[in-house]
Motif scaffolding. Structure first.
Motif, short mmCIF file in Angstrom:
data_model
loop_
_atom_site.label_atom_id
_atom_site.label_comp_id
_atom_site.label_asym_id
_atom_site.label_seq_id
_atom_site.Cartn_x
_atom_site.Cartn_y
_atom_site.Cartn_z
N SER A 10 75.65 0.31 -14.46
CA SER A 10 74.22 0.64 -14.52
C SER A 10 73.66 0.10 -15.83
O SER A 10 74.32 0.12 -16.85
CB SER A 10 74.00 2.15 -14.48
OG SER A 10 74.34 2.65 -13.22
N TRP A 11 72.45 -0.37 -15.76
CA TRP A 11 71.76 -0.88 -16.96
C TRP A 11 70.37 -0.23 -16.98
O TRP A 11 69.59 -0.43 -16.06
CB TRP A 11 71.66 -2.41 -16.87
CG TRP A 11 70.88 -3.08 -17.94
CD1 TRP A 11 70.86 -2.77 -19.28
CD2 TRP A 11 69.98 -4.19 -17.77
NE1 TRP A 11 70.03 -3.63 -19.94
CE2 TRP A 11 69.48 -4.51 -19.04
CE3 TRP A 11 69.57 -4.95 -16.68
CZ2 TRP A 11 68.58 -5.55 -19.24
CZ3 TRP A 11 68.68 -5.99 -16.87
CH2 TRP A 11 68.20 -6.29 -18.14
N ASN A 12 70.13 0.56 -18.01
CA ASN A 12 68.90 1.36 -18.04
C ASN A 12 68.03 1.04 -19.26
O ASN A 12 67.94 1.85 -20.19
CB ASN A 12 69.26 2.85 -18.02
CG ASN A 12 69.68 3.30 -16.63
OD1 ASN A 12 68.91 3.15 -15.68
ND2 ASN A 12 70.88 3.82 -16.50
N PRO A 13 67.38 -0.13 -19.26
CA PRO A 13 66.45 -0.42 -20.35
C PRO A 13 65.16 0.41 -20.26
O PRO A 13 64.32 0.35 -21.15
CB PRO A 13 66.16 -1.91 -20.18
CG PRO A 13 66.42 -2.20 -18.75
CD PRO A 13 67.48 -1.25 -18.30
N VAL A 14 65.03 1.16 -19.18
CA VAL A 14 63.96 2.15 -19.01
C VAL A 14 64.59 3.38 -18.39
O VAL A 14 65.45 3.25 -17.51
CB VAL A 14 62.87 1.68 -18.01
CG1 VAL A 14 61.70 2.66 -17.98
CG2 VAL A 14 62.40 0.28 -18.30
N THR A 15 64.17 4.56 -18.83
CA THR A 15 64.58 5.79 -18.14
C THR A 15 63.32 6.63 -17.88
O THR A 15 62.32 6.49 -18.57
CB THR A 15 65.59 6.62 -18.96
OG1 THR A 15 65.03 6.89 -20.25
CG2 THR A 15 66.91 5.88 -19.13
N GLY A 16 63.44 7.50 -16.90
CA GLY A 16 62.33 8.40 -16.57
C GLY A 16 61.40 7.79 -15.54
O GLY A 16 61.31 6.56 -15.41
N CYS A 17 60.73 8.64 -14.78
CA CYS A 17 59.90 8.16 -13.67
C CYS A 17 59.00 9.31 -13.21
O CYS A 17 59.06 10.41 -13.78
CB CYS A 17 60.83 7.69 -12.55
SG CYS A 17 60.06 6.70 -11.25
N THR A 18 58.17 9.04 -12.21
CA THR A 18 57.37 10.08 -11.57
C THR A 18 57.44 9.87 -10.05
O THR A 18 57.69 8.75 -9.60
CB THR A 18 55.89 10.01 -12.02
OG1 THR A 18 55.44 8.67 -11.90
CG2 THR A 18 55.72 10.49 -13.45
N HIS A 19 57.19 10.93 -9.32
CA HIS A 19 57.30 10.85 -7.86
C HIS A 19 56.23 9.93 -7.27
O HIS A 19 55.09 9.94 -7.72
CB HIS A 19 57.15 12.24 -7.24
CG HIS A 19 58.32 13.14 -7.54
ND1 HIS A 19 58.54 14.31 -6.88
CD2 HIS A 19 59.34 13.01 -8.42
CE1 HIS A 19 59.65 14.89 -7.34
NE2 HIS A 19 60.14 14.12 -8.29
N VAL A 71 70.05 -2.08 -11.80
CA VAL A 71 69.02 -2.12 -12.84
C VAL A 71 68.14 -0.88 -12.74
O VAL A 71 67.61 -0.56 -11.68
CB VAL A 71 68.16 -3.40 -12.68
CG1 VAL A 71 67.11 -3.48 -13.79
CG2 VAL A 71 69.04 -4.64 -12.68
N THR A 72 67.98 -0.19 -13.86
CA THR A 72 67.18 1.04 -13.95
C THR A 72 67.55 2.06 -12.86
O THR A 72 66.72 2.49 -12.07
CB THR A 72 65.65 0.76 -13.93
OG1 THR A 72 65.28 0.06 -12.75
CG2 THR A 72 65.22 -0.05 -15.13
N SER A 73 68.82 2.44 -12.89
CA SER A 73 69.28 3.48 -11.95
C SER A 73 68.62 4.83 -12.25
O SER A 73 68.65 5.73 -11.43
CB SER A 73 70.80 3.63 -12.01
OG SER A 73 71.21 4.04 -13.30
N MET A 74 68.01 4.93 -13.45
CA MET A 74 67.37 6.20 -13.84
C MET A 74 65.85 6.04 -13.94
O MET A 74 65.19 6.81 -14.65
CB MET A 74 67.93 6.65 -15.20
CG MET A 74 69.40 6.99 -15.19
SD MET A 74 69.79 8.45 -14.17
CE MET A 74 69.09 9.78 -15.16
N SER A 75 65.31 5.06 -13.23
CA SER A 75 63.86 4.85 -13.26
C SER A 75 63.46 3.95 -12.10
O SER A 75 64.24 3.74 -11.16
CB SER A 75 63.45 4.22 -14.60
OG SER A 75 62.04 4.11 -14.70
N ASP A 76 62.24 3.42 -12.16
CA ASP A 76 61.77 2.42 -11.21
C ASP A 76 61.14 1.32 -12.05
O ASP A 76 60.13 1.56 -12.74
CB ASP A 76 60.73 3.07 -10.26
CG ASP A 76 60.24 2.11 -9.19
OD1 ASP A 76 60.24 0.88 -9.42
OD2 ASP A 76 59.83 2.60 -8.12
N LEU A 77 61.73 0.13 -12.04
CA LEU A 77 61.30 -0.95 -12.93
C LEU A 77 59.83 -1.31 -12.75
O LEU A 77 59.21 -1.87 -13.65
CB LEU A 77 62.19 -2.19 -12.71
CG LEU A 77 61.95 -3.38 -13.64
CD1 LEU A 77 62.16 -3.00 -15.11
CD2 LEU A 77 62.86 -4.54 -13.27
#
Ligand code: SF4
Length: 256
Positions: A10-19, A71-77
């Motif tokens: 996993s590569w997370n250059p961004v984390t966090g998101c909204t529904h 890519v961004t498994s913890m967000s939405d690019l």
């Protein structure tokens, strides 16, 4: 002799998101991140609030062995709060790190389409959209309009039949049920219909499992067998020795 498949990273250059749609209701990334909110010094001290991590941008360039990178498994690019230029920097790294395969998945097809003409689309970038029900099949239309070398659909969690889904120029579909205490189980007929249409259209199909209270509880069999097809893999540069420091950092990245 068959060559060993590259490991997933996993590569997370961004984390966090909204529904953004129905499939987000029990977002695993949000559940994970929110557990740490308020813990000073933790990567997720601010929970699932969107955060850019520019110091992680160059990480794939330090992984010497070819990997399959989520890519961004913890967000939405393609989240609207991520600056255009930052998305372009992520794509520039993917283009440069051409010995890896990068898998990008979004539910924000409109922004993907808007930015697509300004992005490089090297052959090692696999672009995917999540389609959880018929209401969102428009995402496949958007995916067809971007010049990605490999296009895939994640039908997970599958929340309804995908009767209107057009599989033209789609390379791969992966489907699965939801897990967790408030899961919304998929019906067998939705999965069968999707699988049968993939088989008929010569689209690779994989079934991740039925889901359950815990992941894996329902098993992975559909009509008495597992479905593990993969899209065709491109030829890749030979593996070279890894950088131990980067490997250690990447082990951490799997979690953060
Ligand atoms: S788009 Fe993905 S990461 Fe963002 S909230 Fe929805 S499920 Fe979670």
């Amino acid at each position: 002799m068959q060559s060993e498949a590259p490991q997933w990273e996993s590569w997370n250059p961004v984390t966090g998101c909204t529904h953004v749609s129905d499939g987000c209701r029990h977002c695993y990334a949000e559940r994970f991140a929110e557990r740490w909110r308020g813990i000073a010094g933790h990567h997720y001290e601010h929970g699932f609030d969107l955060r850019l991590w520019p110091d992680r941008l160059a990480l794939p360039l330090r992984w010497k062995k070819p990997r399959r990178v989520f890519v961004t498994s913890m967000s939405d690019l393609f989240h609207e709060a991520i600056p255009d230029d930052y998305v372009r920097r992520v794509f520039a790294v993917m283009e440069q790190a051409n010995w890896h395969d990068f898998h990008v998945l979004t539910k924000r097809e409109r922004r993907m389409l808007d930015l697509a003409p300004t992005l490089p689309w090297p052959p090692n970038v696999h672009m995917g959209v999540t389609i959880e029900s018929d209401k969102y099949v428009r995402r496949a239309d958007a995916l067809r309009a971007v010049p990605a070398a490999v296009r895939h659909i994640s039908a997970e969690p599958l929340l309804g039949p995908l009767e209107r889904l057009d599989l033209t120029v789609i390379d791969f579909v992966i489907a699965g049920g939801e897990s967790g205490p408030q899961r919304r189980p998929p019906r067998a007929e939705w999965l069968r219909d999707l699988r049968d249409r993939c088989v008929a259209a010569n689209v690779a199909f994989a079934f991740k499992g039925w889901g359950g209270r815990t992941q894996g509880e329902g098993g992975r069999q559909l009509d008495g067998r597992e479905w593990n097809e993969q899209p065709p893999r491109r030829a890749r540069p030979p593996a070279s020795a890894s950088d131990p420091a980067a490997d250690q950092a990447s082990a951490q990245q799997r979690l953060w």
